[in-house]
Every structure is written in structure tokens, then in C-alpha cells.
Write a protein that holds these residues in place. Sequence first.
Motif, PDB file in Angstrom:
ATOM      1  N   GLY A 228       0.863  -1.193   0.000  1.00 16.80           N
ATOM      2  CA  GLY A 228       0.000   0.000   0.000  1.00 16.80           C
ATOM      3  C   GLY A 228       0.892   1.235   0.000  1.00 16.80           C
ATOM      4  O   GLY A 228       0.713   2.165  -0.792  1.00 16.80           O
ATOM      5  N   VAL A 229       1.852   1.251   0.917  1.00 18.26           N
ATOM      6  CA  VAL A 229       2.893   2.290   0.955  1.00 18.26           C
ATOM      7  C   VAL A 229       4.216   1.590   1.241  1.00 18.26           C
ATOM      8  O   VAL A 229       4.302   0.752   2.141  1.00 18.26           O
ATOM      9  CB  VAL A 229       2.635   3.338   2.071  1.00 18.26           C
ATOM     10  N   GLY A 230       5.252   1.958   0.502  1.00 21.24           N
ATOM     11  CA  GLY A 230       6.571   1.373   0.702  1.00 21.24           C
ATOM     12  C   GLY A 230       7.280   1.958   1.923  1.00 21.24           C
ATOM     13  O   GLY A 230       6.817   2.954   2.509  1.00 21.24           O
ATOM     14  N   ARG A 231       8.434   1.370   2.264  1.00 25.41           N
ATOM     15  CA  ARG A 231       9.202   1.804   3.444  1.00 25.41           C
ATOM     16  C   ARG A 231       9.577   3.265   3.340  1.00 25.41           C
ATOM     17  O   ARG A 231      10.169   3.696   2.358  1.00 25.41           O
ATOM     18  CB  ARG A 231      10.525   1.017   3.521  1.00 25.41           C
ATOM     19  N   HIS A 232       9.219   4.040   4.360  1.00 23.07           N
ATOM     20  CA  HIS A 232       9.585   5.460   4.381  1.00 23.07           C
ATOM     21  C   HIS A 232       9.526   5.962   5.804  1.00 23.07           C
ATOM     22  O   HIS A 232       8.945   5.311   6.688  1.00 23.07           O
ATOM     23  CB  HIS A 232       8.621   6.286   3.513  1.00 23.07           C
ATOM     24  N   SER A 233      10.128   7.134   6.029  1.00 20.78           N
ATOM     25  CA  SER A 233       9.841   7.852   7.270  1.00 20.78           C
ATOM     26  C   SER A 233       9.199   9.159   6.837  1.00 20.78           C
ATOM     27  O   SER A 233       9.439   9.636   5.721  1.00 20.78           O
ATOM     28  CB  SER A 233      11.115   8.089   8.081  1.00 20.78           C
ATOM     29  N   ASP A 234       8.349   9.737   7.699  1.00 17.08           N
ATOM     30  CA  ASP A 234       7.677  10.987   7.331  1.00 17.08           C
ATOM     31  C   ASP A 234       8.664  12.147   7.443  1.00 17.08           C
ATOM     32  O   ASP A 234       9.588  12.101   8.255  1.00 17.08           O
ATOM     33  CB  ASP A 234       6.472  11.217   8.251  1.00 17.08           C
ATOM     34  N   VAL A 235       8.422  13.190   6.652  1.00 20.90           N
ATOM     35  CA  VAL A 235       9.333  14.347   6.709  1.00 20.90           C
ATOM     36  C   VAL A 235       8.805  15.426   7.655  1.00 20.90           C
ATOM     37  O   VAL A 235       9.352  16.516   7.754  1.00 20.90           O
ATOM     38  CB  VAL A 235       9.593  14.935   5.298  1.00 20.90           C
ATOM     39  N   SER A 236       7.734  15.105   8.352  1.00 15.50           N
ATOM     40  CA  SER A 236       7.061  16.055   9.248  1.00 15.50           C
ATOM     41  C   SER A 236       7.849  16.265  10.559  1.00 15.50           C
ATOM     42  O   SER A 236       8.872  15.620  10.799  1.00 15.50           O
ATOM     43  CB  SER A 236       5.688  15.478   9.598  1.00 15.50           C
ATOM     44  N   THR A 237       7.312  17.161  11.414  1.00 17.92           N
ATOM     45  CA  THR A 237       7.776  17.252  12.807  1.00 17.92           C
ATOM     46  C   THR A 237       7.185  16.046  13.538  1.00 17.92           C
ATOM     47  O   THR A 237       7.879  15.224  14.103  1.00 17.92           O
ATOM     48  CB  THR A 237       7.267  18.556  13.464  1.00 17.92           C
ATOM     49  N   LEU A 238       5.859  15.984  13.515  1.00 21.74           N
ATOM     50  CA  LEU A 238       5.183  14.762  13.935  1.00 21.74           C
ATOM     51  C   LEU A 238       3.943  14.547  13.090  1.00 21.74           C
ATOM     52  O   LEU A 238       3.461  15.466  12.429  1.00 21.74           O
ATOM     53  CB  LEU A 238       4.885  14.739  15.441  1.00 21.74           C
ATOM     54  N   THR A 239       3.468  13.309  13.094  1.00 24.31           N
ATOM     55  CA  THR A 239       2.284  12.948  12.309  1.00 24.31           C
ATOM     56  C   THR A 239       1.235  12.378  13.249  1.00 24.31           C
ATOM     57  O   THR A 239       1.560  11.567  14.117  1.00 24.31           O
ATOM     58  CB  THR A 239       2.649  11.890  11.235  1.00 24.31           C
ATOM     59  N   VAL A 240      -0.003  12.845  13.070  1.00 21.60           N
ATOM     60  CA  VAL A 240      -1.148  12.307  13.825  1.00 21.60           C
ATOM     61  C   VAL A 240      -1.925  11.467  12.820  1.00 21.60           C
ATOM     62  O   VAL A 240      -2.374  11.999  11.803  1.00 21.60           O
ATOM     63  CB  VAL A 240      -2.048  13.463  14.334  1.00 21.60           C
ATOM     64  N   LEU A 241      -2.040  10.182  13.067  1.00 24.22           N
ATOM     65  CA  LEU A 241      -2.676   9.302  12.073  1.00 24.22           C
ATOM     66  C   LEU A 241      -3.950   8.655  12.617  1.00 24.22           C
ATOM     67  O   LEU A 241      -3.933   8.012  13.659  1.00 24.22           O
ATOM     68  CB  LEU A 241      -1.703   8.203  11.638  1.00 24.22           C
ATOM     69  N   LEU A 242      -5.020   8.838  11.837  1.00 26.19           N
ATOM     70  CA  LEU A 242      -6.276   8.155  12.139  1.00 26.19           C
ATOM     71  C   LEU A 242      -6.375   6.977  11.183  1.00 26.19           C
ATOM     72  O   LEU A 242      -6.273   7.161   9.968  1.00 26.19           O
ATOM     73  CB  LEU A 242      -7.434   9.140  11.909  1.00 26.19           C
ATOM     74  N   GLN A 243      -6.534   5.773  11.723  1.00 24.36           N
ATOM     75  CA  GLN A 243      -6.735   4.617  10.840  1.00 24.36           C
ATOM     76  C   GLN A 243      -8.063   3.962  11.168  1.00 24.36           C
ATOM     77  O   GLN A 243      -8.580   4.088  12.282  1.00 24.36           O
ATOM     78  CB  GLN A 243      -5.577   3.618  10.948  1.00 24.36           C
ATOM     79  N   ASP A 244      -8.632   3.247  10.194  1.00 23.65           N
ATOM     80  CA  ASP A 244      -9.884   2.532  10.466  1.00 23.65           C
ATOM     81  C   ASP A 244      -9.560   1.182  11.137  1.00 23.65           C
ATOM     82  O   ASP A 244      -8.445   0.986  11.613  1.00 23.65           O
ATOM     83  CB  ASP A 244     -10.746   2.408   9.190  1.00 23.65           C
TER      84      ASP A 244
END
Length: 359
Positions: A228-244
Motif C-alpha cells: 500500500g505504501v513502501g518503506r519510508h519515514s515521514d518528513v514532518s515534525t510529527l504525524t497524527v494518524l487516524l486509521q480505520d
Amino acid sequence: MAQTMTSPSGITNFVINKGNGVKGLSEMGLKSLPKQYIQPLEERISTASFGIKNSEESIPIIDMSNWDDPKVAEAICSAAEKWGFFQLVNHGVPIEVLENVKEATHRFFELPAEEKSKNSKERSCSNNVRFGTSFSPQAEKALEWKDYLSLFYVSEDEASALWPPACKDEVLEYMKKSKILIKRLLEMLMKRLNVKEIDQEKEGLLMGSMRINLNYYPICPNPELTVGVGRHSDVSTLTVLLQDQIGGLYVRGCTDKKSWIHVPPVKGSLVINIGDALQIMSNGRYKSIEHRVAANGSKNRISVPIFVNPRPSDLISPLPEVLASGEKAVYKQVLYSDYVKHFFRKAHDGKSTIELAKI
Ligand SMILES: COc1cc(/C=C/C(=O)SCCNC(=O)CCNC(=O)[C@H](O)C(C)(C)COP(=O)(O)OP(=O)(O)OC[C@H]2O[C@@H](n3cnc4c(N)ncnc43)[C@H](O)[C@@H]2OP(=O)(O)O)ccc1O
Ligand SMILES: O=C(O)CCC(=O)C(=O)O
Ligand SMILES: [Fe+2]
């Protein structure tokens, strides 16, 4: 039609140019995965083997009900140092707001391709609104099984005018309600770095821009061959993720670096992860950990990350408070928009974006 569709250029045209996305492919009832989506062996996610390796490690779940209790701050900072990932429950963002944004995400992706593709890179009237598929199709050897809508927040007026009506109110509300949580988290994380107060300048540097993505991972005919998405790290300060409730997010293990740990869906929770910008500002103390998403053979999945970022015009580098004790900087100063452009112009490649900032 069937003949054109099965050729590589037919697939690209249908998915990317015509805006049908992988959702369009999925709904055609394909029996096998088109070859553009077949990932090299080492990038495939064999979910069957994860169960065994996962049992020893798991991402912390932290209860924020008493958020001003020092134990909560301790748990959050330790998780940011060790795992780079944690889940929050009782975080203060109303459950109704989360449910509404999930519903709005489905509403947007249910729109006809013609309507969604008004937001494509080629047709969108703003660079801040973008509907797309995979991650960086022009740079990728193998495509990823994901469609997305990416919304860069500039102002309430701009969002009201330009964001798609099918989801804009709900996304704006989610962003607004999450801001209180984001500030609390940053305050805790900064205190541990000897930053006593987040003044206006620091606030801009830590959370001066926000991007929200609506991710849609449709049912995939051969999920074991793709991602779905390959290996990565986010470039953000932090990420808030909502998942189902479907699951599929995996995080690189912190003791056994060969293992991938599943982030199990927890009702009402939010997943928080540290991004590269905070790894750089903390001089490596907080970790921006690699993660990836599996495709699913029987269920459509959605997720809604809020990427909390510096402003594009900010110069990011280790904070003076972190270096005050004589610690040597391991990262140099980088213009944040250069950093993000570098990330977007290549395929997902694990942790390699941060090499740009290494001394
Ligand atoms: C999509 O799947 C993803 C996404 C992610 C994202 C993880 C994050 O951490 S996102 C947080 C990123 N931070 C910001 O957006 C804040 C700062 N923003 C900026 O600095 C700028 O807005 C900019 C992103 C650099 C764009 O600046 P601009 O001057 O407009 O540059 P462009 O030339 O338009 O774009 C550069 C290059 O990037 C591609 N691109 C732009 N926006 C997006 C987007 N939303 N999604 C995907 N790609 C984008 C654009 O196509 C350009 O490439 P070209 O080759 O076309 O020149 C994590 C995991 C995922 O799977
Ligand atoms: O869908 C997910 O669970 C995570 C997606 C992700 O890592 C991203 O959009 O950066
Ligand atoms: Fe991510």
C-alpha cells in the motif's frame, strides 16, 4: 477496451491520466495484479510471518486522560526516543470528529473519477490540493496500491474555497480539534529537550504548516506481491494518524531491526509518529522510524494522517537548547522546502531522505 486496459500504457492511462486510481482497477474485478505494481521480493510484506516475530515487541498505547500527570509526559517522551511511534487513547479529539472524517474520506473516494480528478496535479486550480495515486509514479520502478487526496492548509478561507466540498468541513474540524493535542505533545517533547517555552517563533518552526492526506487502499487482487505504501519515514515534525479498523500499518522494530511490528487498530485511538524534521531538531534524540503499509485482499482500508510541519521557508537544524551542553550537531541546516522536495521527487526508499541533512 479490455485489450487497451491490459497493456502497461492502458493501465497507466486508466489509473493515472483518467483519474480512476487503483480504486477504479480494484472495482473492475481484476483477477491478477498488473505488473507495474509487482514489488521486488525484498519489499513485499508477508503478513503471515509477522505474527511470530511480533509477539515480543509492541508499540506503546498511552492514556492521555490525565495529560498533565508527569507520568504521561514521561511515557510519551520515552516512546518518542525508543519507538518513534505510539498510540494515544483519551486524547481529547472527540470520537464524533474522527468518525465524521472517516465518513467524509469514503464520501470523497466514492465520487466519480471525473469529479475526483478535478483535483489532480494537472487540473487542480491550486498546488495545495492534489488527488493522486501511488507516491511518486514518475520516479517509481514499481507502483504502490494507494490513492490519495493531499490538502495543504494555508488558511480557513482558502480551504473553504478550494478543498473538495465532499470532505472539507470534516477535515477542517479534525485539524482544528487536533491542534490542542498537537500543542500538548510538542510542549512535552520540547521540555525534555530543555526548551522551556514554545514561543511564537518555535511554534512556527514546529507546527507552522499542516498537510492532511486522505489515503484509500482498495481491495487488491494479489496483496502479497505489492505494498500500500513502501518503506519510508515521514518528513514532518510529527504525524497524527487516524486509521480505520482494518489494519495493515507496520513499523520497523526497535530491538530486532529485521522485524516489522503491526500497529493494531484500537477504537478511538490516534497513532502518533515522530518525523524527520523533529529527528533533526532533536539532534537524533527523537526517532523518525521507518514504516510501511500492506495491501489487503479482502477489505478497502482508509487512513487520514495530519502531517505537522515547519513552514516551507524555515531553516531546520538541531535546536540550540539541545546543543547547549556541548553536544556535537549531527545534522546541518537545511531549507525545509528543499528537504520536502527531495522527499517527493524520489520513490519511497526507507530512511534515506535524512542523508541530505547529515553532517
Ligand atoms: C503522497 O503519499 C505520501 C505522502 C507522505 C507525506 C509525508 C509527509 O511527511 S508530508 C509533509 C510534507 N510537508 C509539507 O508539505 C510542508 C512543506 N511544504 C512544502 O515545502 C511545499 O508545499 C512542497 C511540498 C515542497 C511543494 O512545493 P512546490 O514549490 O509547490 O513544489 P512542487 O514543484 O509543486 O512539488 C515538488 C515535487 O513534489 C511533488 N509533490 C508536491 N506535493 C505533493 C504531494 N502532496 N504529494 C505527492 N507529491 C507531491 C511534486 O509532484 C513535485 O515533483 P515533480 O517531480 O512533479 O516536480 C508520506 C507517504 C506517502 O505515501
Ligand atoms: O496508512 C497508514 O497507516 C500510514 C500511511 C503513511 O505512512 C503516510 O501516509 O505517511
Ligand atoms: Fe508515513
